[in-house]
Design a protein around this motif. Sequence first.
Motif, PDB file in Angstrom:
ATOM      1  N   ASP A  31       0.880  -1.019  -0.020  1.00 44.27           N
ATOM      2  CA  ASP A  31       0.001  -0.045   0.025  1.00 44.27           C
ATOM      3  C   ASP A  31       1.011   1.169  -0.064  1.00 44.27           C
ATOM      4  N   MET A  32       1.146   1.884  -1.185  1.00 45.03           N
ATOM      5  CA  MET A  32       2.017   2.885  -1.308  1.00 45.03           C
ATOM      6  C   MET A  32       1.729   4.270  -0.471  1.00 45.03           C
ATOM      7  N   ILE A  33       0.454   4.380  -0.188  1.00 39.29           N
ATOM      8  CA  ILE A  33       0.023   5.588   0.745  1.00 39.29           C
ATOM      9  C   ILE A  33       0.839   5.238   2.000  1.00 39.29           C
ATOM     10  N   ILE A  34       0.443   4.145   2.568  1.00 39.17           N
ATOM     11  CA  ILE A  34       0.906   3.869   3.860  1.00 39.17           C
ATOM     12  C   ILE A  34       2.440   3.812   3.919  1.00 39.17           C
ATOM     13  N   ALA A  35       3.015   3.167   2.943  1.00 38.68           N
ATOM     14  CA  ALA A  35       4.633   3.178   2.762  1.00 38.68           C
ATOM     15  C   ALA A  35       5.034   4.609   2.884  1.00 38.68           C
ATOM     16  N   ALA A  36       4.566   5.530   1.951  1.00 37.69           N
ATOM     17  CA  ALA A  36       4.777   6.808   1.956  1.00 37.69           C
ATOM     18  C   ALA A  36       4.993   7.688   3.188  1.00 37.69           C
ATOM     19  N   ASN A  37       3.859   7.423   3.909  1.00 40.22           N
ATOM     20  CA  ASN A  37       3.458   8.104   5.289  1.00 40.22           C
ATOM     21  C   ASN A  37       4.729   7.563   6.158  1.00 40.22           C
ATOM     22  N   ILE A  38       4.815   6.220   6.150  1.00 40.75           N
ATOM     23  CA  ILE A  38       5.672   5.787   7.144  1.00 40.75           C
ATOM     24  C   ILE A  38       6.929   6.348   7.012  1.00 40.75           C
ATOM     25  N   SER A  39       7.570   6.471   5.509  1.00 38.56           N
ATOM     26  CA  SER A  39       8.926   7.043   5.213  1.00 38.56           C
ATOM     27  C   SER A  39       8.894   8.363   5.609  1.00 38.56           C
TER      28      SER A  39
END
Length: 244
Positions: free
Chosen positions: A13-21
């Motif tokens: 889930d790229m939205i979750i991943a970007a937020n974590i990053s």
Amino acid sequence: MTDKTKILIVEDDMIIAANISLQLTNLGYEITGIVCRGEDAILHVQENKPDILLLDIHLKGKLDGIETAKLIQSKNELSLIYLTANSDDATFSIARETHPMAFISKPLNLLELKRAIELVEAQVRKHKQEKEHRDPEIEFMDDRIFVRQNGKRIKLLLKFILYIEAERNYCNVVTEEKSYLLSSTLKSISEQLPTSLFIRVHRSYVINISRLDVVAESHIEIKRKVIPVSKTYREVLLKRIKTI
């Protein structure tokens, strides 16, 4: 740690991943990348050598998170933190076999994730300090090594070593008489062995070139032990054989 801790995020889930990053970058961590497939994670780890793998258990694609972790751990030493939205007992039991440092539930809590990473960093520091203060497991000299086994120092002449085989983060040093399991990586050992005598033929094998018995198309043999030869190392091996 003086250097920034490097983290790879594996999350489909790229939205979750970007937020974590973004959040981890703001906390001072170095994000080496964001990937969504296990296959890409394996390649990324080889090329970028992160310290921590932040890995979703339920990845889409051919490899799930647990399978990805096992393949990465077979060749690399790094700390593992799983991300999971839901995990039944069976999945948790299988995941536990990869020895993760933590399980973080989704939706993610930043404080919980930050604390988990800090615990990993503390554990790594402790392991490093213990390793630096204990007696060295292997000592190198010109024509021999000394290995520590059962509280004793055992001398092994280099000419009597047949080959060294990697077993994850351990190595088996094999002689004609017996083998010695050491908690060192194949890379760390091979870098200190004389290149005039030892050569790497596979990601899992370094051999004593003077002990070769058989050279075939895709393997060699030493004392009837069949050892695979990777295409990467085959040309160098053949050149070395001509000089013996």
